[in-house]
Design a protein around this motif. Structure first.
Motif, PDB file in Angstrom:
ATOM      1  N   MET A 270       0.847  -1.198   0.000  1.00 39.20           N
ATOM      2  CA  MET A 270       0.000   0.000   0.000  1.00 39.20           C
ATOM      3  C   MET A 270       0.883   1.248   0.000  1.00 39.20           C
ATOM      4  SD  MET A 270      -2.859   1.195   2.829  1.00 39.20           S
ATOM      5  CE  MET A 270      -3.992  -0.142   2.436  1.00 39.20           C
ATOM      6  N   ASN A 271       0.554   2.205  -0.868  1.00 36.51           N
ATOM      7  CA  ASN A 271       1.280   3.469  -0.845  1.00 36.51           C
ATOM      8  C   ASN A 271       0.459   4.519  -0.092  1.00 36.51           C
ATOM      9  OD1 ASN A 271      -0.663   4.557  -2.681  1.00 36.51           O
ATOM     10  ND2 ASN A 271       0.529   3.790  -4.427  1.00 36.51           N
ATOM     11  N   TYR A 272       1.009   5.738  -0.002  1.00 37.84           N
ATOM     12  CA  TYR A 272       0.369   6.786   0.787  1.00 37.84           C
ATOM     13  C   TYR A 272      -1.011   7.148   0.239  1.00 37.84           C
ATOM     14  CZ  TYR A 272      -0.329  11.387   2.955  1.00 37.84           C
ATOM     15  OH  TYR A 272      -0.836  12.470   3.641  1.00 37.84           O
ATOM     16  N   LYS A 273      -1.124   7.283  -1.084  1.00 36.87           N
ATOM     17  CA  LYS A 273      -2.404   7.632  -1.675  1.00 36.87           C
ATOM     18  C   LYS A 273      -3.453   6.566  -1.396  1.00 36.87           C
ATOM     19  CE  LYS A 273      -4.588   8.994  -6.024  1.00 36.87           C
ATOM     20  NZ  LYS A 273      -4.399   9.238  -7.479  1.00 36.87           N
ATOM     21  N   GLU A 274      -3.047   5.318  -1.500  1.00 35.78           N
ATOM     22  CA  GLU A 274      -3.975   4.220  -1.198  1.00 35.78           C
ATOM     23  C   GLU A 274      -4.375   4.234   0.272  1.00 35.78           C
ATOM     24  OE1 GLU A 274      -2.374   0.952  -4.514  1.00 35.78           O
ATOM     25  OE2 GLU A 274      -1.433   1.094  -2.527  1.00 35.78           O
TER      26      GLU A 274
ATOM     27  N   THR B  61      -0.671  14.395   7.341  1.00 30.07           N
ATOM     28  CA  THR B  61       0.468  14.105   8.215  1.00 30.07           C
ATOM     29  C   THR B  61       0.643  15.129   9.341  1.00 30.07           C
ATOM     30  OG1 THR B  61       1.897  15.203   6.592  1.00 30.07           O
ATOM     31  CG2 THR B  61       1.760  12.806   6.479  1.00 30.07           C
ATOM     32  N   GLU B  62      -0.049  16.275   9.251  1.00 24.03           N
ATOM     33  CA  GLU B  62       0.007  17.268  10.327  1.00 24.03           C
ATOM     34  C   GLU B  62      -0.569  16.709  11.626  1.00 24.03           C
ATOM     35  OE1 GLU B  62      -2.185  20.697   9.119  1.00 24.03           O
ATOM     36  OE2 GLU B  62      -1.185  20.810   7.181  1.00 24.03           O
ATOM     37  N   ARG B  63      -1.413  15.702  11.533  1.00 28.83           N
ATOM     38  CA  ARG B  63      -2.140  15.214  12.705  1.00 28.83           C
ATOM     39  C   ARG B  63      -1.239  14.470  13.685  1.00 28.83           C
ATOM     40  NH1 ARG B  63      -8.025  13.063  10.886  1.00 28.83           N
ATOM     41  NH2 ARG B  63      -8.212  13.135  13.144  1.00 28.83           N
ATOM     42  N   ILE B  64      -0.159  13.892  13.191  1.00 25.79           N
ATOM     43  CA  ILE B  64       0.722  13.076  14.025  1.00 25.79           C
ATOM     44  C   ILE B  64       2.143  13.597  13.849  1.00 25.79           C
ATOM     45  CG2 ILE B  64       1.591  10.757  14.489  1.00 25.79           C
ATOM     46  CD1 ILE B  64      -0.991   9.666  13.190  1.00 25.79           C
ATOM     47  N   LYS B  65       2.691  14.190  14.911  1.00 25.66           N
ATOM     48  CA  LYS B  65       4.013  14.796  14.815  1.00 25.66           C
ATOM     49  C   LYS B  65       4.860  14.421  16.029  1.00 25.66           C
ATOM     50  CE  LYS B  65       2.841  19.159  14.513  1.00 25.66           C
ATOM     51  NZ  LYS B  65       2.938  20.619  14.272  1.00 25.66           N
ATOM     52  N   ILE B  66       6.162  14.460  15.830  1.00 25.66           N
ATOM     53  CA  ILE B  66       7.102  14.407  16.946  1.00 25.66           C
ATOM     54  C   ILE B  66       7.930  15.677  16.868  1.00 25.66           C
ATOM     55  CG2 ILE B  66       9.050  13.208  18.012  1.00 25.66           C
ATOM     56  CD1 ILE B  66       7.916  10.602  16.896  1.00 25.66           C
ATOM     57  N   ASN B  67       7.818  16.501  17.899  1.00 32.03           N
ATOM     58  CA  ASN B  67       8.371  17.844  17.885  1.00 32.03           C
ATOM     59  C   ASN B  67       7.858  18.565  16.633  1.00 32.03           C
ATOM     60  OD1 ASN B  67       9.533  17.145  20.269  1.00 32.03           O
ATOM     61  ND2 ASN B  67      11.635  17.285  19.594  1.00 32.03           N
ATOM     62  N   ASP B  68       8.709  18.985  15.728  1.00 33.51           N
ATOM     63  CA  ASP B  68       8.236  19.710  14.551  1.00 33.51           C
ATOM     64  C   ASP B  68       8.185  18.831  13.302  1.00 33.51           C
ATOM     65  OD1 ASP B  68       8.012  22.183  15.923  1.00 33.51           O
ATOM     66  OD2 ASP B  68      10.184  22.414  15.812  1.00 33.51           O
ATOM     67  N   GLU B  69       8.382  17.535  13.459  1.00 33.57           N
ATOM     68  CA  GLU B  69       8.462  16.637  12.308  1.00 33.57           C
ATOM     69  C   GLU B  69       7.195  15.801  12.183  1.00 33.57           C
ATOM     70  OE1 GLU B  69      11.310  13.062  10.533  1.00 33.57           O
ATOM     71  OE2 GLU B  69      12.022  14.328  12.181  1.00 33.57           O
ATOM     72  N   GLU B  70       6.518  15.959  11.061  1.00 36.89           N
ATOM     73  CA  GLU B  70       5.299  15.186  10.803  1.00 36.89           C
ATOM     74  C   GLU B  70       5.642  13.738  10.463  1.00 36.89           C
ATOM     75  OE1 GLU B  70       3.217  17.188   7.666  1.00 36.89           O
ATOM     76  OE2 GLU B  70       3.326  19.134   8.690  1.00 36.89           O
ATOM     77  N   ILE B  71       4.695  12.849  10.756  1.00 32.94           N
ATOM     78  CA  ILE B  71       4.850  11.461  10.329  1.00 32.94           C
ATOM     79  C   ILE B  71       5.059  11.439   8.811  1.00 32.94           C
ATOM     80  CG2 ILE B  71       2.342  11.149  10.087  1.00 32.94           C
ATOM     81  CD1 ILE B  71       2.707   8.249  10.994  1.00 32.94           C
ATOM     82  N   LYS B  72       5.948  10.589   8.348  1.00 27.22           N
ATOM     83  CA  LYS B  72       6.231  10.520   6.912  1.00 27.22           C
ATOM     84  C   LYS B  72       5.085   9.825   6.175  1.00 27.22           C
ATOM     85  CE  LYS B  72      11.283  10.464   7.322  1.00 27.22           C
ATOM     86  NZ  LYS B  72      11.325  10.751   8.762  1.00 27.22           N
ATOM     87  N   GLU B  73       4.908  10.196   4.923  1.00 25.99           N
ATOM     88  CA  GLU B  73       3.835   9.599   4.126  1.00 25.99           C
ATOM     89  C   GLU B  73       3.980   8.084   4.060  1.00 25.99           C
ATOM     90  OE1 GLU B  73       3.734  11.511   0.347  1.00 25.99           O
ATOM     91  OE2 GLU B  73       2.933  13.391   1.143  1.00 25.99           O
ATOM     92  N   GLU B  74       5.215   7.605   3.868  1.00 25.51           N
ATOM     93  CA  GLU B  74       5.417   6.154   3.778  1.00 25.51           C
ATOM     94  C   GLU B  74       5.149   5.467   5.114  1.00 25.51           C
ATOM     95  OE1 GLU B  74       9.655   8.017   3.830  1.00 25.51           O
ATOM     96  OE2 GLU B  74       7.671   8.507   3.040  1.00 25.51           O
ATOM     97  N   GLU B  75       5.314   6.207   6.216  1.00 23.49           N
ATOM     98  CA  GLU B  75       5.008   5.630   7.529  1.00 23.49           C
ATOM     99  C   GLU B  75       3.506   5.504   7.724  1.00 23.49           C
ATOM    100  OE1 GLU B  75       8.718   6.907  10.384  1.00 23.49           O
ATOM    101  OE2 GLU B  75       7.296   8.481   9.820  1.00 23.49           O
TER     102      GLU B  75
ATOM    103  N   PHE C 292      -1.001   6.157  18.551  1.00 25.73           N
ATOM    104  CA  PHE C 292      -0.500   5.468  19.750  1.00 25.73           C
ATOM    105  C   PHE C 292       0.686   4.566  19.408  1.00 25.73           C
ATOM    106  CE2 PHE C 292      -5.007   5.523  21.767  1.00 25.73           C
ATOM    107  CZ  PHE C 292      -4.790   6.798  22.257  1.00 25.73           C
ATOM    108  N   LYS C 293       0.535   3.760  18.382  1.00 27.28           N
ATOM    109  CA  LYS C 293       1.586   2.818  17.994  1.00 27.28           C
ATOM    110  C   LYS C 293       2.833   3.557  17.527  1.00 27.28           C
ATOM    111  CE  LYS C 293       3.315  -1.217  16.669  1.00 27.28           C
ATOM    112  NZ  LYS C 293       4.052  -2.032  17.648  1.00 27.28           N
ATOM    113  N   TYR C 294       2.627   4.595  16.743  1.00 34.87           N
ATOM    114  CA  TYR C 294       3.744   5.384  16.212  1.00 34.87           C
ATOM    115  C   TYR C 294       4.539   6.035  17.343  1.00 34.87           C
ATOM    116  CZ  TYR C 294       6.098   9.046  13.483  1.00 34.87           C
ATOM    117  OH  TYR C 294       7.030   9.884  12.915  1.00 34.87           O
ATOM    118  N   PHE C 295       3.835   6.677  18.278  1.00 34.43           N
ATOM    119  CA  PHE C 295       4.532   7.350  19.375  1.00 34.43           C
ATOM    120  C   PHE C 295       5.280   6.351  20.254  1.00 34.43           C
ATOM    121  CE2 PHE C 295       1.057  10.787  19.083  1.00 34.43           C
ATOM    122  CZ  PHE C 295       1.817  11.546  18.210  1.00 34.43           C
TER     123      PHE C 295
END
Length: 232
Positions: A1-5, A80-94, A128-131
């Motif tokens: 699955m890619n980001y768009k999917e 990706t703005e919804r899930i961040k660590i400090n100023d870095e958004e979760i990556k699309e591939e993540e 939750f899982k990402y953090f």
């Protein structure tokens, strides 16, 4: 699955609408070995100022050198703005990677009779899982809607915050300020301190009653002057 999917899948789930309740998200979390229980969470509810309060608190923690997971909704420009660590958004591939992980759990929860998880529940579980995987020091977690039955309310926070309450989502939360306040006060946990913004008397009386029942000490924000060290 890619980001768009992945986005198409999540948005497709969103077409089924809103379904408040904690059974589905609790089951998803249990299948993930409850990462939310291993996070130091500051949980924020309210009508006005949730977003700015999330920003203030996360900024204070970042300035102290902590890695801070930040969960907000909705997004303005990018998912990706919804899930961040400090100023870095979760990556699309993540996003795609974590959804690949979650889909078998989502399908299992539905087969077990809990019903189809909502869009917000899936994104919350992803956060939750990402953090947890990224080993953050703190998570600043913004409630999506209300509080008592919001998907974020499966956490065991170290601190709760309720910003100013007014009339919002009355079709879901109630027609009076006291009913709405009761739903927001649902994030208050046993023995966990509460930072409280100024409230109308009707809302304040409800929150004070819930806090007393939960033995949760109230810190009024005007007294704290944003000094979290007084609490944490």
């Amino acid at each position: 699955m890619n980001y768009k999917e992945a986005l198409n899948y999540i948005e497709g789930i969103g077409k089924f609408g809103m379904n408040l309740g904690l059974d589905r998200i609790k089951r998803i979390c249990s299948l993930m070995d409850n990462p939310e229980d291993k996070l130091k969470v500051i949980h924020i509810a309210g009508t006005n100022g949730k977003g700015s309060t999330t920003t203030f608190i996360s900024s204070i923690l970042k300035e102290q050198g902590y890695r801070v997971g930040i969960y907000t909704s909705p997004y303005i420009e990018r998912f990706t703005e919804r899930i961040k660590i400090n100023d870095e958004e979760i990556k699309e591939e993540e996003v795609a990677e974590y959804l690949d992980y979650l889909i078998p759990l989502i399908e299992r929860v539905e087969k077990e009779g809990f019903g189809k998880p909502t869009e917000f529940e899936i994104i919350t579980a992803m956060a939750f899982k990402y953090f947890y995987d990224k080993n953050v020091d703190y998570v600043v977690l913004e409630v999506g809607l209300g509080g008592r039955f919001d998907a974020t309310n499966v956490v065991n926070p170290i601190l709760t915050v309720i910003t100013t309450i007014s009339y919002d989502h009355m079709n879901v939360l109630g027609n009076t300020l006291s009913q709405i306040a009761y739903e927001k006060a649902g994030i208050i946990k046993e023995g966990v301190p509460l930072v409280l913004y100024p409230q109308e008397k009707e809302a304040y009386e409800v929150i004070k009653k819930v806090a007393k029942e939960k033995d949760a000490k109230i810190y009024h924000v005007e007294e704290l002057k944003y000094n979290l060290k007084k609490i944490l």
